[in-house]
Motif scaffolding. Structure first.
Motif, PDB file in Angstrom:
ATOM      1  N   ALA A   1      36.286  34.971  32.604  1.00 28.27           N
ATOM      2  CA  ALA A   1      35.640  33.804  33.207  1.00 28.27           C
ATOM      3  C   ALA A   1      35.817  33.802  34.718  1.00 28.27           C
ATOM      4  N   LEU A   2      37.027  34.137  35.202  1.00 27.04           N
ATOM      5  CA  LEU A   2      37.261  34.188  36.647  1.00 27.04           C
ATOM      6  C   LEU A   2      36.369  35.226  37.306  1.00 27.04           C
TER       7      LEU A   2
ATOM      8  N   ALA B   1      33.281  34.469  39.902  1.00 30.91           N
ATOM      9  CA  ALA B   1      33.359  35.056  41.237  1.00 30.91           C
ATOM     10  C   ALA B   1      32.096  35.856  41.554  1.00 30.91           C
ATOM     11  N   TYR B   2      31.607  36.615  40.587  1.00 27.31           N
ATOM     12  CA  TYR B   2      30.373  37.380  40.812  1.00 27.31           C
ATOM     13  C   TYR B   2      29.167  36.446  40.986  1.00 27.31           C
ATOM     14  N   ALA B   3      29.142  35.361  40.224  1.00 22.00           N
ATOM     15  CA  ALA B   3      28.047  34.404  40.381  1.00 22.00           C
ATOM     16  C   ALA B   3      28.079  33.760  41.761  1.00 22.00           C
ATOM     17  N   ALA B   4      29.275  33.421  42.243  1.00 25.63           N
ATOM     18  CA  ALA B   4      29.410  32.863  43.589  1.00 25.63           C
ATOM     19  C   ALA B   4      29.006  33.891  44.639  1.00 25.63           C
ATOM     20  N   TYR B   5      29.370  35.128  44.403  1.00 25.61           N
ATOM     21  CA  TYR B   5      28.998  36.221  45.317  1.00 25.61           C
ATOM     22  C   TYR B   5      27.475  36.299  45.442  1.00 25.61           C
ATOM     23  N   TRP B   6      26.800  36.253  44.282  1.00 25.19           N
ATOM     24  CA  TRP B   6      25.328  36.304  44.305  1.00 25.19           C
ATOM     25  C   TRP B   6      24.754  35.099  45.033  1.00 25.19           C
ATOM     26  N   ALA B   7      25.285  33.914  44.756  1.00 23.36           N
ATOM     27  CA  ALA B   7      24.753  32.699  45.367  1.00 23.36           C
ATOM     28  C   ALA B   7      24.893  32.735  46.891  1.00 23.36           C
ATOM     29  N   ILE B   8      26.005  33.255  47.363  1.00 23.66           N
ATOM     30  CA  ILE B   8      26.204  33.354  48.815  1.00 23.66           C
ATOM     31  C   ILE B   8      25.350  34.472  49.399  1.00 23.66           C
TER      32      ILE B   8
ATOM     33  N   GLU C   1      26.704  39.858  32.549  1.00 18.74           N
ATOM     34  CA  GLU C   1      27.236  40.920  31.698  1.00 18.74           C
ATOM     35  C   GLU C   1      28.741  40.777  31.526  1.00 18.74           C
ATOM     36  N   VAL C   2      29.437  40.470  32.612  1.00 24.39           N
ATOM     37  CA  VAL C   2      30.889  40.304  32.546  1.00 24.39           C
ATOM     38  C   VAL C   2      31.256  39.156  31.606  1.00 24.39           C
ATOM     39  N   ALA C   3      30.548  38.047  31.718  1.00 25.54           N
ATOM     40  CA  ALA C   3      30.820  36.913  30.828  1.00 25.54           C
ATOM     41  C   ALA C   3      30.584  37.289  29.369  1.00 25.54           C
ATOM     42  N   LEU C   4      29.503  38.009  29.104  1.00 24.84           N
ATOM     43  CA  LEU C   4      29.148  38.370  27.733  1.00 24.84           C
ATOM     44  C   LEU C   4      30.189  39.276  27.096  1.00 24.84           C
TER      45      LEU C   4
END
Length: 292
Positions: A87-88, A92-99, A193-196
């Motif tokens: 989850a972490l 973090a990857y989702a935040a990376y994409w958003a930024i 993918e990481v979450a899945l």
């Protein structure tokens, strides 16, 4: 201990191994940095040293905090440490994409700092997942099987990023490696993918503290464990070979991107589908007959 109890331990250990193998796919995404680094550099007008600083932030975080994270995993419940680390990393990857894609403003905060922090957090999550995977296999598998099984698990670490890149290109029609901003959406695919591959396998891991787990015995049930693991490891190895073929086709034949991506998805799921009890009933029967 009864033979039935040892056999049950061997069967559970195999399920844990399969879950860990799938979860290890989340640990190789740092290898895919080149797939979107040019787009990141162009979007934020970064210099090469700034780009490299973002890339190595994860190595620094994992190096500084790896020991503490390892002690945490050793005291934690594997199901929780796997889910927490996954989850972490996904967040973090989702935040990376958003930024990176300018979906959220960062104000006066330097992009190198903001993106580097996301990479560092993702690396910490990956460290927790990988430590959980390796520690669980070392603690629960027979001693003479551990090297082979950990080596097989590591194959997913190396192949996951390339496979996801093929699926992404085939599904979206976008070419990675260029400076187009849409290539940054690959980071969002990484987060999904990481979450899945971490949250779902975590449901099948033990819910006892890591320190309370014990290895499958090397004596009474080891013959059956070897028979089961040998056959099932061969199946997973065949699936990995098929993935490599699918990726080679996708790389050499531009018009086959979509079919190569679909083939990768099928072969990715094949180990999980083929190792169900019904599909291997004959192998289980043969192993039992050998012990009779």
């Amino acid at each position: 201990m009864s033979r039935g109890g040892d056999d049950a331990d061997a069967e559970r250990a195999w399920r844990w191994f399969l879950a860990c193998t799938l979860a290890s796919a989340s640990c190789g995404m740092s290898y895919a940095f080149s797939a979107f680094s040019s787009a990141l550099k162009a979007e934020w007008h970064l210099s090469q040293p700034e780009l490299e600083s973002i890339s190595v932030a994860g190595n620094l975080a994992a190096g500084l905090l790896g020991g503490a994270l390892g002690m945490l995993v050793d005291a934690a419940v594997p199901a929780r440490s796997m889910a927490g680390g996954g989850a972490l990393s996904a967040i973090a990857y989702a935040a990376y994409w958003a930024i990176a894609a300018r979906r959220v403003p960062i104000g006066a905060l330097p992009p190198v700092l903001a993106l580097g922090a996301c990479v560092a957090l993702a690396a910490c999550g990956v460290s927790v997942v990988m430590t959980t995977v390796v520690a669980l296999l070392v603690r629960t598998m027979p001693s003479h099987e551990r090297g082979v099984l950990i080596g097989l698990m590591k194959a997913y670490v190396g192949i996951a990023a390339g496979g996801l890149a093929i699926v992404f290109q085939g599904a979206t029609g976008r070419t990675l490696g260029g400076d187009g901003v849409r290539a940054l959406d690959f980071v969002l695919a990484v987060a999904l993918e990481v979450a899945l591959v971490t949250l779902l396998p975590a449901c099948f891991l033990p819910r006892r503290p890591m320190r309370a787990l014990r290895a499958v015995p090397d004596a009474l049930s080891s013959a059956r464990a070897r028979a089961l693991l040998t056959r099932r490891t061969a199946i997973v190895s065949c699936c990995l070979g098929a993935m490599l073929v699918a990726m080679a086709v996708g790389a050499l034949v531009a018009g086959a991107r979509r079919s190569a991506g679909a083939a990768f998805v099928v072969f990715w799921l094949a180990p999980l589908l083929l190792t169900q009890r019904g599909a291997l009933a004959c192998a289980d029967g043969a192993a039992r007959a050998a012990l009779a």
